[in-house]
Design a protein around this motif. Sequence first.
Motif, PDB file in Angstrom:
ATOM      1  N   PRO A 496      12.815  17.035 -11.244  1.00 14.98           N
ATOM      2  CA  PRO A 496      14.057  16.433 -11.758  1.00 14.98           C
ATOM      3  C   PRO A 496      14.283  14.984 -11.367  1.00 14.98           C
ATOM      4  N   ASP A 497      13.848  14.588 -10.176  1.00 11.54           N
ATOM      5  CA  ASP A 497      14.073  13.195  -9.782  1.00 11.54           C
ATOM      6  C   ASP A 497      12.854  12.308 -10.022  1.00 11.54           C
ATOM      7  N   GLY A 498      11.784  12.889 -10.614  1.00  9.14           N
ATOM      8  CA  GLY A 498      10.602  12.108 -10.953  1.00  9.14           C
ATOM      9  C   GLY A 498       9.719  11.736  -9.784  1.00  9.14           C
ATOM     10  N   THR A 499       9.975  12.326  -8.611  1.00 13.26           N
ATOM     11  CA  THR A 499       9.204  11.952  -7.426  1.00 13.26           C
ATOM     12  C   THR A 499       7.732  12.305  -7.570  1.00 13.26           C
ATOM     13  N   ARG A 500       7.445  13.519  -8.025  1.00 11.82           N
ATOM     14  CA  ARG A 500       6.051  13.947  -8.136  1.00 11.82           C
ATOM     15  C   ARG A 500       5.316  13.121  -9.191  1.00 11.82           C
ATOM     16  N   PHE A 501       6.018  12.811 -10.266  1.00 10.09           N
ATOM     17  CA  PHE A 501       5.439  11.979 -11.323  1.00 10.09           C
ATOM     18  C   PHE A 501       5.119  10.588 -10.785  1.00 10.09           C
ATOM     19  N   HIS A 502       6.068   9.988 -10.099  1.00  8.65           N
ATOM     20  CA  HIS A 502       5.857   8.650  -9.535  1.00  8.65           C
ATOM     21  C   HIS A 502       4.698   8.652  -8.547  1.00  8.65           C
ATOM     22  N   ASP A 503       4.672   9.641  -7.663  1.00  8.31           N
ATOM     23  CA  ASP A 503       3.644   9.668  -6.625  1.00  8.31           C
ATOM     24  C   ASP A 503       2.248   9.927  -7.191  1.00  8.31           C
ATOM     25  N   SER A 504       2.175  10.528  -8.372  1.00  9.01           N
ATOM     26  CA  SER A 504       0.877  10.829  -8.971  1.00  9.01           C
ATOM     27  C   SER A 504       0.189   9.594  -9.532  1.00  9.01           C
ATOM     28  N   TYR A 505       0.956   8.605  -9.972  1.00  6.27           N
ATOM     29  CA  TYR A 505       0.355   7.467 -10.675  1.00  6.27           C
ATOM     30  C   TYR A 505       0.774   6.095 -10.155  1.00  6.27           C
ATOM     31  N   PHE A 506       1.948   5.993  -9.536  1.00  5.03           N
ATOM     32  CA  PHE A 506       2.520   4.675  -9.266  1.00  5.03           C
ATOM     33  C   PHE A 506       2.768   4.392  -7.786  1.00  5.03           C
ATOM     34  N   ASP A 507       2.236   5.230  -6.909  1.00  2.88           N
ATOM     35  CA  ASP A 507       2.531   5.033  -5.488  1.00  2.88           C
ATOM     36  C   ASP A 507       1.672   3.938  -4.866  1.00  2.88           C
ATOM     37  N   VAL A 508       0.519   3.637  -5.427  1.00  2.00           N
ATOM     38  CA  VAL A 508      -0.376   2.627  -4.847  1.00  2.00           C
ATOM     39  C   VAL A 508      -0.032   1.231  -5.346  1.00  2.00           C
ATOM     40  N   TYR A 509       0.120   1.104  -6.666  1.00  2.00           N
ATOM     41  CA  TYR A 509       0.452  -0.192  -7.281  1.00  2.00           C
ATOM     42  C   TYR A 509       1.775  -0.021  -8.032  1.00  2.00           C
ATOM     43  N   PRO A 510       2.887  -0.427  -7.472  1.00  2.00           N
ATOM     44  CA  PRO A 510       4.188  -0.223  -8.135  1.00  2.00           C
ATOM     45  C   PRO A 510       4.205  -0.784  -9.554  1.00  2.00           C
ATOM     46  N   GLY A 511       4.642   0.056 -10.484  1.00  2.00           N
ATOM     47  CA  GLY A 511       4.750  -0.361 -11.870  1.00  2.00           C
ATOM     48  C   GLY A 511       3.443  -0.391 -12.630  1.00  2.00           C
ATOM     49  N   VAL A 512       2.353  -0.006 -11.985  1.00  2.00           N
ATOM     50  CA  VAL A 512       1.025  -0.006 -12.614  1.00  2.00           C
ATOM     51  C   VAL A 512       0.401   1.383 -12.444  1.00  2.00           C
ATOM     52  N   TRP A 513      -0.119   1.925 -13.526  1.00  2.00           N
ATOM     53  CA  TRP A 513      -0.725   3.266 -13.516  1.00  2.00           C
ATOM     54  C   TRP A 513      -2.064   3.212 -12.794  1.00  2.00           C
ATOM     55  N   ARG A 514      -2.187   3.981 -11.729  1.00  3.65           N
ATOM     56  CA  ARG A 514      -3.476   4.153 -11.037  1.00  3.65           C
ATOM     57  C   ARG A 514      -3.985   5.533 -11.388  1.00  3.65           C
ATOM     58  N   HIS A 515      -5.156   5.566 -12.022  1.00  4.56           N
ATOM     59  CA  HIS A 515      -5.621   6.829 -12.593  1.00  4.56           C
ATOM     60  C   HIS A 515      -6.388   7.701 -11.602  1.00  4.56           C
ATOM     61  N   GLY A 516      -7.013   7.094 -10.603  1.00  5.16           N
ATOM     62  CA  GLY A 516      -7.770   7.894  -9.642  1.00  5.16           C
ATOM     63  C   GLY A 516      -9.254   7.932  -9.907  1.00  5.16           C
ATOM     64  N   ASP A 517      -9.764   6.995 -10.719  1.00  2.51           N
ATOM     65  CA  ASP A 517     -11.202   6.881 -10.962  1.00  2.51           C
ATOM     66  C   ASP A 517     -11.708   5.552 -10.423  1.00  2.51           C
ATOM     67  N   TRP A 518     -12.951   5.547  -9.922  1.00  2.00           N
ATOM     68  CA  TRP A 518     -13.628   4.299  -9.617  1.00  2.00           C
ATOM     69  C   TRP A 518     -14.337   3.817 -10.874  1.00  2.00           C
ATOM     70  N   ILE A 519     -14.129   2.561 -11.236  1.00  2.00           N
ATOM     71  CA  ILE A 519     -14.808   2.015 -12.410  1.00  2.00           C
ATOM     72  C   ILE A 519     -15.334   0.615 -12.120  1.00  2.00           C
ATOM     73  N   THR A 520     -16.308   0.233 -12.917  1.00  3.07           N
ATOM     74  CA  THR A 520     -16.758  -1.158 -12.986  1.00  3.07           C
ATOM     75  C   THR A 520     -16.544  -1.643 -14.409  1.00  3.07           C
ATOM     76  N   VAL A 521     -15.892  -2.786 -14.549  1.00  2.00           N
ATOM     77  CA  VAL A 521     -15.789  -3.455 -15.841  1.00  2.00           C
ATOM     78  C   VAL A 521     -16.825  -4.568 -15.837  1.00  2.00           C
ATOM     79  N   THR A 522     -17.782  -4.472 -16.737  1.00  2.00           N
ATOM     80  CA  THR A 522     -18.876  -5.441 -16.736  1.00  2.00           C
ATOM     81  C   THR A 522     -18.448  -6.739 -17.428  1.00  2.00           C
ATOM     82  N   GLU A 523     -19.283  -7.744 -17.285  1.00  2.00           N
ATOM     83  CA  GLU A 523     -18.998  -9.022 -17.942  1.00  2.00           C
ATOM     84  C   GLU A 523     -19.041  -8.891 -19.461  1.00  2.00           C
ATOM     85  N   ARG A 524     -19.715  -7.851 -19.971  1.00  2.00           N
ATOM     86  CA  ARG A 524     -19.759  -7.622 -21.422  1.00  2.00           C
ATOM     87  C   ARG A 524     -18.538  -6.862 -21.915  1.00  2.00           C
ATOM     88  N   GLY A 525     -17.692  -6.418 -20.979  1.00  2.00           N
ATOM     89  CA  GLY A 525     -16.513  -5.650 -21.366  1.00  2.00           C
ATOM     90  C   GLY A 525     -16.750  -4.158 -21.422  1.00  2.00           C
TER      91      GLY A 525
END
Length: 675
Positions: A496-525
């Motif tokens: 009801p207060d959105g705490t679990r939702f917030h902590d699942s995606y936004f606790d590391v970078y406020p206002g930015v979705w952190r998905h929980g995967d390690w990725i590399t974005v290459t120079e080619r995109g």
Amino acid sequence: MTSAEQQPTPLWTPDPERAAASNIARFQRWATEHHGAPPGDYAALHRWSTEDLDRFWTAVAEWFDVRFSTPASSALADPAMPGAVWFPGARLNYAEHALRFGEDPAHADRPAILHLDETGAEPTTLTWAELRRQVGSLAARLRALGLRPGDRVGGYVPNVPQAAVALLATAAVGAVWTSCAPDFGARSVLDRFSQLEPVLLFAVDGYRYGGKAHDRTGIVAELRRELPSLRHVVHIPLLGTPAPESALTWDELIGGGGDDPAGEADEPVFEQVPFDHPLWVLYSSGTTGLPKAIVQGHGGIVVEHLKQAGLHTDLGPDDRFFWYTSTGWMMWNFLLAGLLVGATVVSYDGSPGYPAVDAQWRVAERSGATVFGTSAAYITACAKGGVHPGRDLDLSRLRAIGTTGSPLPPDGFRWIYQEISPDIWLASVSGGTDLCSCFVGGVPTLPVYLGEIQAPSLGAAVESWDVHGKPLHGEVGELVCTKPIPSMPLYFWNDPDGTRFHDSYFDVYPGVWRHGDWITVTERGTVVIHGRSDSTLNRQGVRMGSADIYEVVERIPQIRESLVIGLEQPDGGYWMPLFVVLAEGAALDDDLRTAVRTALREQLSPRHVPDEIIAVPALPHTLTGKRLEVPVKRILSGTPLTQAVNPGSLDNPEALTPFLELARTEGATRRGTGG
């Protein structure tokens, strides 16, 4: 670094004429003329799609002719995360869009759903006209039974046409759908459905898998006892058993039997609901505690799935779309996105590898699939199983292959181009249940490079970030999405207060979705997925992805599957064991241990070499087949089982026994010794 190293040779490059005729190329030309999109390459289009979300999503809705019974004042009124406001004031219905191709007389007699099973019998067909009729009849009966918008409906059903009809009828009424596959045990289903308190349950009497019939009548009886909110149960007799006492029957509700006039409804009636009205609830794996109940809305799913299926998967009315999945996995919901763009959806109920490893390829052949999706694990199993689908089967209609579920290793890319066709579009994708779509995936106008996903999806502002929130290029970082996507969760049920939702995606970078995967974005995109960041290996200050280790280890014929974890020790040491499931007849002797260590040292680095290699009979997975790295790490750290993992979320709880025994003896005191 040389220019050749910076720009490797693609495995596949689209034919220019075919690329120009793709839906995404046609959309870009149209959006350039009507909405100010830039001409040029995909990178320019993607940049526009994330820099001007309002115009991009307005263009998507217009291009696909989204039917708003009440139009919106704008596409994006508030971009905040969490809490983005999409298409304010708009009203529509998901089921109306999924069924609208059946309104066209020229389309009505074409197959909407083509169903196959393990028996090898001829496919059964549900035409667009019959699909509309069944959904209309069922929706009318649901209303007669008292279902209203917002009521919850559960489905304990496999991937059969009845499941699609039930979902669409539920959506037509404005009720909220949720489903579990019938291989889920009672506890797993109750952990999910109890949170929603469904008023109606669609349930099969059993299912067929691996050449055997599996009776589920006892589990359905338990669900009826343990879900006091249920007012009605609809019996679907896949195994031919009679309906239990007081249950309704499927045939009477869709007009296939009896004299009830409600079964004669010609046209479905679609409740017009707000853009953010709940459509369905999906679930996280629930490896600790109750699974998160992820709520997604009618409008968000309509526009996101139109974009992903129509533009990125390049699907249209002439396609047959087959993705091997179950109703307990979000890919089943995405499979139905084929209906939104008029494609024929191929449903399949059965084992992925019965009666032989090439079973899924045979389904693709028999159904005439043009786009076939499967798991990375299945591709690996085919490579190890020595199957040759391109040589032995007629896959001439197949133009695209999708993979997801886990990162597809480079060997999987090679196998597809060697064993299927050198002229096949490989659309490896990665996203999640959380948005029921893809953050990164296929683009029909771009080349395919070995081991790399082609690009971030349109409208997905995906970046790789370091721990300080700084974007990275060519380095491993956290997958983040800096701007909202319409299909992101509305909220979690019972939060009801959105705490679990917030902590699942936004606790590391406020206002930015952190998905929980390690990725590399290459120079080619392009993008490389390295595995889950919440099970990070961090040795000697260097972060490593578990997927890289699995790729090397599972090339070794004697090893069927593997799992690696890293344990920080109280004295500052680090223990990194590798658990392996051996192939039949193999033994974990000194020669095999040496082979594993040598392969990891030479192909990755000395840091990737485990401190110990331990054979186990089986590995635990979630019910959708994902390896349980984090719960195993918790168990070996001394966390009690009840706190480390929810056994009801596992495919085989007994597979935890060796890890529990190791934790009881000496696992938690071992120390890392380096590579």
